[in-house]
Design an enzyme around this catalytic site. Structure first.
Site, PDB file in Angstrom:
ATOM      1  N   ASN A   9       0.842  -1.208  -0.145  1.00 33.28           N
ATOM      2  CA  ASN A   9       0.464   0.084  -0.424  1.00 33.28           C
ATOM      3  C   ASN A   9       0.897   1.258  -0.419  1.00 33.28           C
ATOM      4  O   ASN A   9       1.674   1.217   0.567  1.00 33.28           O
ATOM      5  CB  ASN A   9      -1.071  -0.098   1.529  1.00 33.28           C
ATOM      6  CG  ASN A   9      -1.617   0.942   0.862  1.00 33.28           C
ATOM      7  OD1 ASN A   9      -1.815   1.765   0.292  1.00 33.28           O
ATOM      8  ND2 ASN A   9      -2.389   1.291   2.906  1.00 33.28           N
ATOM      9  N   LYS A  11       0.092   4.281  -0.444  1.00 27.66           N
ATOM     10  CA  LYS A  11      -0.532   5.440   0.333  1.00 27.66           C
ATOM     11  C   LYS A  11       0.019   6.804  -0.683  1.00 27.66           C
ATOM     12  O   LYS A  11      -0.753   6.621  -1.723  1.00 27.66           O
ATOM     13  CB  LYS A  11       0.295   5.604   1.080  1.00 27.66           C
ATOM     14  CG  LYS A  11      -0.538   4.322   2.721  1.00 27.66           C
ATOM     15  CD  LYS A  11       0.001   4.497   4.350  1.00 27.66           C
ATOM     16  CE  LYS A  11       0.002   3.148   4.913  1.00 27.66           C
ATOM     17  NZ  LYS A  11       0.010   3.320   6.831  1.00 27.66           N
ATOM     18  N   HIS A  91      -8.954   0.737   5.369  1.00 32.10           N
ATOM     19  CA  HIS A  91      -8.399   1.014   5.524  1.00 32.10           C
ATOM     20  C   HIS A  91      -8.122   2.015   6.863  1.00 32.10           C
ATOM     21  O   HIS A  91      -9.279   3.043   6.778  1.00 32.10           O
ATOM     22  CB  HIS A  91      -7.119   1.792   4.913  1.00 32.10           C
ATOM     23  CG  HIS A  91      -5.488   1.508   5.832  1.00 32.10           C
ATOM     24  ND1 HIS A  91      -5.366   2.342   6.396  1.00 32.10           N
ATOM     25  CD2 HIS A  91      -4.709   1.241   4.983  1.00 32.10           C
ATOM     26  CE1 HIS A  91      -4.392   1.695   6.574  1.00 32.10           C
ATOM     27  NE2 HIS A  91      -3.777   1.230   5.595  1.00 32.10           N
ATOM     28  N   GLU A  93      -6.527   3.925   7.752  1.00 37.63           N
ATOM     29  CA  GLU A  93      -6.151   5.911   7.931  1.00 37.63           C
ATOM     30  C   GLU A  93      -8.263   5.749   7.190  1.00 37.63           C
ATOM     31  O   GLU A  93      -8.430   7.492   7.238  1.00 37.63           O
ATOM     32  CB  GLU A  93      -5.422   5.936   6.931  1.00 37.63           C
ATOM     33  CG  GLU A  93      -3.773   6.277   7.794  1.00 37.63           C
ATOM     34  CD  GLU A  93      -2.706   5.745   7.212  1.00 37.63           C
ATOM     35  OE1 GLU A  93      -2.912   5.619   5.535  1.00 37.63           O
ATOM     36  OE2 GLU A  93      -1.702   4.255   7.644  1.00 37.63           O
ATOM     37  N   GLU A 160      -4.647  -5.332  10.503  1.00 37.61           N
ATOM     38  CA  GLU A 160      -4.079  -4.571  10.746  1.00 37.61           C
ATOM     39  C   GLU A 160      -4.339  -3.681  11.920  1.00 37.61           C
ATOM     40  O   GLU A 160      -4.952  -2.616  11.702  1.00 37.61           O
ATOM     41  CB  GLU A 160      -3.966  -3.474   9.729  1.00 37.61           C
ATOM     42  CG  GLU A 160      -3.693  -4.016   8.286  1.00 37.61           C
ATOM     43  CD  GLU A 160      -3.090  -2.976   7.742  1.00 37.61           C
ATOM     44  OE1 GLU A 160      -1.908  -3.394   6.649  1.00 37.61           O
ATOM     45  OE2 GLU A 160      -3.371  -1.453   6.957  1.00 37.61           O
ATOM     46  N   GLY A 166       2.618   1.532  10.452  1.00 38.48           N
ATOM     47  CA  GLY A 166       3.871   3.266  10.543  1.00 38.48           C
ATOM     48  C   GLY A 166       3.835   3.479  11.926  1.00 38.48           C
ATOM     49  O   GLY A 166       4.963   4.568  11.571  1.00 38.48           O
ATOM     50  N   SER A 205       3.533  -2.785  10.457  1.00 38.88           N
ATOM     51  CA  SER A 205       5.273  -2.202  10.766  1.00 38.88           C
ATOM     52  C   SER A 205       6.176  -4.123   9.735  1.00 38.88           C
ATOM     53  O   SER A 205       6.466  -4.162  10.291  1.00 38.88           O
ATOM     54  CB  SER A 205       5.775  -2.230  12.185  1.00 38.88           C
ATOM     55  OG  SER A 205       5.334  -0.998  11.954  1.00 38.88           O
TER      56      SER A 205
HETATM   57  C1  PEP Z   1      -0.236  -0.134   6.108  1.00 40.17           C
HETATM   58  O1  PEP Z   1       0.115   0.559   5.375  1.00 40.17           O
HETATM   59  O2  PEP Z   1      -1.651  -1.121   5.998  1.00 40.17           O
HETATM   60  C2  PEP Z   1       0.810  -0.288   6.534  1.00 40.17           C
HETATM   61  C3  PEP Z   1       0.741  -1.575   7.530  1.00 40.17           C
HETATM   62  O3  PEP Z   1       1.409   0.243   6.735  1.00 40.17           O
HETATM   63  P1  PEP Z   1       3.299   0.792   7.697  1.00 40.17           P
HETATM   64  O4  PEP Z   1       3.764  -1.307   6.655  1.00 40.17           O
HETATM   65  O5  PEP Z   1       4.393   1.020   6.767  1.00 40.17           O
HETATM   66  O6  PEP Z   1       3.139  -0.139   8.957  1.00 40.17           O
END
Ligand code: PEP
Length: 245
Positions: A9, A11, A91, A93, A160, A166, A205
Protein backbone atom coordinates in the site's frame (compact mmCIF):
# COMPACT_ATOMS: atom_id res chain seq x y z
CA UNK A 1 -4.55 -24.36 -0.57
CA UNK A 2 -4.62 -20.57 -0.25
CA UNK A 3 -2.24 -18.69 -2.52
CA UNK A 4 0.00 -16.40 -0.53
CA UNK A 5 -0.25 -12.66 -1.13
CA UNK A 6 2.30 -9.88 -0.66
CA UNK A 7 0.37 -6.62 -0.97
CA UNK A 8 1.92 -3.15 -0.89
CA UNK A 9 0.00 0.00 0.00
CA UNK A 10 1.84 3.07 -1.24
CA UNK A 11 -0.69 5.41 0.42
CA UNK A 12 -0.18 9.03 -0.77
CA UNK A 13 3.37 8.38 -1.96
CA UNK A 14 4.92 7.76 -5.33
CA UNK A 15 5.23 9.25 -8.77
CA UNK A 16 5.52 8.03 -12.34
CA UNK A 17 9.30 7.89 -11.85
CA UNK A 18 8.86 5.79 -8.69
CA UNK A 19 7.08 3.12 -10.72
CA UNK A 20 10.56 1.96 -11.74
CA UNK A 21 10.47 0.16 -8.37
CA UNK A 22 7.87 -2.18 -9.89
CA UNK A 23 10.35 -3.22 -12.56
CA UNK A 24 12.86 -4.01 -9.83
CA UNK A 25 10.24 -6.05 -7.92
CA UNK A 26 9.43 -8.26 -10.92
CA UNK A 27 12.34 -10.70 -10.42
CA UNK A 28 11.26 -11.31 -6.81
CA UNK A 29 7.70 -11.98 -7.98
CA UNK A 30 8.98 -14.36 -10.65
CA UNK A 31 11.02 -16.33 -8.12
CA UNK A 32 8.06 -17.92 -6.33
CA UNK A 33 4.34 -18.68 -6.27
CA UNK A 34 3.14 -15.84 -4.05
CA UNK A 35 0.87 -13.26 -5.65
CA UNK A 36 2.36 -9.77 -5.58
CA UNK A 37 0.22 -6.63 -5.53
CA UNK A 38 1.06 -2.93 -5.38
CA UNK A 39 -1.61 -0.30 -4.66
CA UNK A 40 -0.28 3.10 -5.75
CA UNK A 41 -2.23 6.39 -5.66
CA UNK A 42 -5.18 6.26 -8.09
CA UNK A 43 -3.67 8.47 -10.85
CA UNK A 44 -0.76 6.03 -11.17
CA UNK A 45 -2.89 2.91 -11.59
CA UNK A 46 -3.31 3.07 -15.36
CA UNK A 47 0.41 3.73 -15.83
CA UNK A 48 1.42 0.97 -13.41
CA UNK A 49 -0.99 -1.73 -14.60
CA UNK A 50 0.70 -4.27 -16.83
CA UNK A 51 4.02 -2.50 -16.52
CA UNK A 52 5.94 -5.17 -14.64
CA UNK A 53 5.43 -8.92 -15.14
CA UNK A 54 3.88 -10.59 -12.14
CA UNK A 55 3.03 -7.36 -10.31
CA UNK A 56 -0.73 -6.85 -10.00
CA UNK A 57 -1.94 -3.30 -9.44
CA UNK A 58 -4.74 -2.28 -7.12
CA UNK A 59 -6.44 0.76 -5.59
CA UNK A 60 -6.54 2.01 -2.01
CA UNK A 61 -10.22 2.95 -1.90
CA UNK A 62 -13.30 3.38 -4.10
CA UNK A 63 -16.76 4.95 -3.99
CA UNK A 64 -19.71 2.72 -3.17
CA UNK A 65 -21.54 3.72 -6.34
CA UNK A 66 -20.57 2.65 -9.84
CA UNK A 67 -20.95 6.13 -11.35
CA UNK A 68 -22.66 9.47 -10.78
CA UNK A 69 -22.32 12.98 -9.38
CA UNK A 70 -19.54 12.41 -6.83
CA UNK A 71 -16.85 14.97 -7.59
CA UNK A 72 -13.36 13.78 -6.79
CA UNK A 73 -14.35 10.17 -6.17
CA UNK A 74 -13.39 7.09 -8.16
CA UNK A 75 -15.60 4.04 -8.65
CA UNK A 76 -14.67 0.37 -8.77
CA UNK A 77 -15.61 0.01 -12.48
CA UNK A 78 -13.40 3.03 -13.32
CA UNK A 79 -10.55 1.43 -11.37
CA UNK A 80 -11.12 -1.85 -13.20
CA UNK A 81 -11.07 0.02 -16.51
CA UNK A 82 -7.73 1.56 -15.50
CA UNK A 83 -6.30 -1.91 -14.91
CA UNK A 84 -6.78 -2.41 -11.18
CA UNK A 85 -7.49 -5.97 -10.09
CA UNK A 86 -7.80 -5.38 -6.33
CA UNK A 87 -9.16 -2.63 -4.08
CA UNK A 88 -8.30 -2.06 -0.41
CA UNK A 89 -11.38 -1.16 1.64
CA UNK A 90 -11.70 -0.04 5.24
CA UNK A 91 -8.06 0.90 5.80
CA UNK A 92 -7.81 2.49 9.25
CA UNK A 93 -6.60 5.74 7.68
CA UNK A 94 -9.88 5.87 5.72
CA UNK A 95 -11.89 4.95 8.80
CA UNK A 96 -10.12 7.69 10.81
CA UNK A 97 -9.49 10.46 8.24
CA UNK A 98 -12.83 10.09 6.45
CA UNK A 99 -15.05 8.70 9.19
CA UNK A 100 -15.81 5.51 7.29
CA UNK A 101 -18.08 3.17 9.23
CA UNK A 102 -18.39 -0.59 8.86
CA UNK A 103 -21.54 0.02 6.79
CA UNK A 104 -19.58 2.34 4.46
CA UNK A 105 -16.85 -0.27 4.14
CA UNK A 106 -19.38 -3.01 3.40
CA UNK A 107 -20.98 -0.86 0.66
CA UNK A 108 -17.58 -0.15 -0.90
CA UNK A 109 -16.61 -3.80 -0.64
CA UNK A 110 -19.85 -4.77 -2.38
CA UNK A 111 -19.01 -2.31 -5.16
CA UNK A 112 -15.59 -3.94 -5.53
CA UNK A 113 -17.18 -7.39 -5.79
CA UNK A 114 -19.79 -6.13 -8.26
CA UNK A 115 -16.99 -4.80 -10.47
CA UNK A 116 -15.39 -8.24 -10.48
CA UNK A 117 -12.37 -7.11 -8.46
CA UNK A 118 -10.75 -8.59 -5.36
CA UNK A 119 -11.48 -6.72 -2.13
CA UNK A 120 -8.81 -6.45 0.57
CA UNK A 121 -10.89 -5.57 3.64
CA UNK A 122 -8.96 -4.08 6.58
CA UNK A 123 -9.85 -4.49 10.24
CA UNK A 124 -7.94 -3.83 13.45
CA UNK A 125 -8.10 -2.42 16.94
CA UNK A 126 -6.68 0.80 18.41
CA UNK A 127 -4.13 0.69 21.23
CA UNK A 128 -6.79 1.72 23.73
CA UNK A 129 -9.03 -1.14 22.57
CA UNK A 130 -6.13 -3.62 22.80
CA UNK A 131 -5.18 -2.46 26.28
CA UNK A 132 -8.74 -2.73 27.52
CA UNK A 133 -9.04 -6.32 26.28
CA UNK A 134 -11.48 -5.54 23.47
CA UNK A 135 -9.41 -6.69 20.49
CA UNK A 136 -11.46 -9.72 19.48
CA UNK A 137 -14.76 -7.89 20.06
CA UNK A 138 -13.63 -5.02 17.84
CA UNK A 139 -12.24 -7.24 15.11
CA UNK A 140 -15.33 -9.46 15.21
CA UNK A 141 -17.66 -6.47 14.90
CA UNK A 142 -15.64 -4.98 12.04
CA UNK A 143 -15.52 -8.32 10.21
CA UNK A 144 -19.26 -8.85 10.57
CA UNK A 145 -20.09 -5.31 9.52
CA UNK A 146 -17.55 -4.71 6.76
CA UNK A 147 -17.91 -7.85 4.64
CA UNK A 148 -21.14 -8.11 2.63
CA UNK A 149 -23.20 -11.27 2.20
CA UNK A 150 -22.23 -13.28 -0.83
CA UNK A 151 -18.48 -12.73 -0.45
CA UNK A 152 -16.52 -15.62 -1.92
CA UNK A 153 -13.16 -17.26 -1.22
CA UNK A 154 -11.55 -14.59 -3.41
CA UNK A 155 -12.03 -12.01 -0.66
CA UNK A 156 -8.93 -11.00 1.31
CA UNK A 157 -8.97 -9.74 4.90
CA UNK A 158 -6.09 -7.76 6.38
CA UNK A 159 -5.65 -7.61 10.15
CA UNK A 160 -3.98 -4.30 10.81
CA UNK A 161 -3.76 -3.18 14.44
CA UNK A 162 -4.03 0.61 14.18
CA UNK A 163 -1.23 1.07 16.70
CA UNK A 164 1.17 -0.99 14.58
CA UNK A 165 0.70 0.93 11.33
CA UNK A 166 3.72 3.06 10.51
CA UNK A 167 4.94 2.97 14.11
CA UNK A 168 7.54 0.20 14.06
CA UNK A 169 5.52 -1.54 16.80
CA UNK A 170 4.37 -5.07 16.06
CA UNK A 171 2.11 -7.36 18.11
CA UNK A 172 3.68 -10.51 19.50
CA UNK A 173 3.46 -13.57 17.27
CA UNK A 174 1.04 -15.02 19.79
CA UNK A 175 -1.21 -11.96 19.50
CA UNK A 176 -1.15 -12.15 15.71
CA UNK A 177 -1.91 -15.88 15.84
CA UNK A 178 -4.80 -15.35 18.25
CA UNK A 179 -6.49 -12.74 16.04
CA UNK A 180 -5.93 -14.69 12.82
CA UNK A 181 -7.31 -17.90 14.34
CA UNK A 182 -10.31 -15.93 15.58
CA UNK A 183 -10.89 -14.34 12.16
CA UNK A 184 -10.64 -17.72 10.43
CA UNK A 185 -13.22 -19.20 12.79
CA UNK A 186 -15.58 -16.25 12.32
CA UNK A 187 -15.28 -16.38 8.52
CA UNK A 188 -15.81 -20.16 8.39
CA UNK A 189 -18.83 -19.84 10.70
CA UNK A 190 -20.36 -17.25 8.40
CA UNK A 191 -19.21 -18.30 4.92
CA UNK A 192 -18.42 -22.02 5.33
CA UNK A 193 -15.90 -23.34 2.82
CA UNK A 194 -15.50 -19.90 1.25
CA UNK A 195 -14.42 -18.56 4.63
CA UNK A 196 -11.69 -21.17 4.77
CA UNK A 197 -10.44 -20.03 1.37
CA UNK A 198 -10.25 -16.32 2.18
CA UNK A 199 -6.70 -15.13 2.61
CA UNK A 200 -5.80 -13.42 5.87
CA UNK A 201 -2.99 -10.86 5.71
CA UNK A 202 -1.17 -9.32 8.63
CA UNK A 203 -0.34 -5.61 8.30
CA UNK A 204 1.48 -3.17 10.56
CA UNK A 205 5.21 -2.43 10.40
CA UNK A 206 6.09 -5.56 8.41
CA UNK A 207 9.75 -5.28 7.40
CA UNK A 208 12.37 -7.61 5.92
CA UNK A 209 13.63 -8.23 9.47
CA UNK A 210 10.35 -9.52 10.93
CA UNK A 211 8.59 -10.99 7.87
CA UNK A 212 9.86 -14.56 8.21
CA UNK A 213 8.61 -15.00 11.78
CA UNK A 214 5.26 -13.39 11.00
CA UNK A 215 4.73 -15.62 7.95
CA UNK A 216 5.33 -18.69 10.12
CA UNK A 217 2.22 -17.88 12.19
CA UNK A 218 -0.77 -20.10 11.46
CA UNK A 219 -3.46 -18.51 9.25
CA UNK A 220 -1.14 -15.72 8.09
CA UNK A 221 -1.40 -15.98 4.31
CA UNK A 222 0.69 -12.93 3.54
CA UNK A 223 1.07 -9.27 4.42
CA UNK A 224 -0.28 -5.84 3.68
CA UNK A 225 2.79 -3.63 3.75
CA UNK A 226 2.95 0.17 3.83
CA UNK A 227 6.34 1.86 4.16
CA UNK A 228 8.42 -1.20 3.27
CA UNK A 229 6.56 -1.64 -0.04
CA UNK A 230 7.92 1.60 -1.51
CA UNK A 231 11.38 0.23 -2.27
CA UNK A 232 11.97 -2.94 -4.28
CA UNK A 233 14.86 -4.05 -2.07
CA UNK A 234 12.68 -4.08 1.06
CA UNK A 235 9.51 -5.39 -0.54
CA UNK A 236 11.51 -7.95 -2.51
CA UNK A 237 12.96 -9.32 0.72
CA UNK A 238 9.43 -9.60 2.11
CA UNK A 239 8.29 -11.42 -1.05
CA UNK A 240 11.26 -13.78 -0.68
CA UNK A 241 10.32 -14.47 2.95
CA UNK A 242 6.74 -15.22 1.93
CA UNK A 243 7.83 -17.56 -0.83
CA UNK A 244 10.08 -19.37 1.61
CA UNK A 245 7.35 -19.72 4.27
C1 PEP B 1 -0.50 -0.07 5.91
O1 PEP B 1 -0.47 1.03 5.41
O2 PEP B 1 -1.46 -0.79 5.69
C2 PEP B 1 0.62 -0.50 6.75
C3 PEP B 1 0.57 -1.67 7.29
O3 PEP B 1 1.67 0.38 6.90
P1 PEP B 1 3.13 0.07 7.52
O4 PEP B 1 3.60 -1.23 6.90
O5 PEP B 1 3.97 1.22 7.09
O6 PEP B 1 2.98 -0.04 8.99
Amino acid sequence: MRRKLAAGNWKMNGSQAALAELDAMAPYAAAGDAEVLICPPAPLIAVAAGRAAGIAVGAQDCHANASGAHTGDVSAPILADAGATHVITGHSERRTDHGETDADVAAKTQAVLDAGLVAVVCVGETLEERESGKTLDVVGTQLAGSIPEGATAALVVAYEPVWAIGTGKVPTLQQIGEVHAFMRAELVARFGEAGDGMRLLYGGSVKPGNATEIFAVSNVDGALVGGASLKAADFGAIIDALNAA
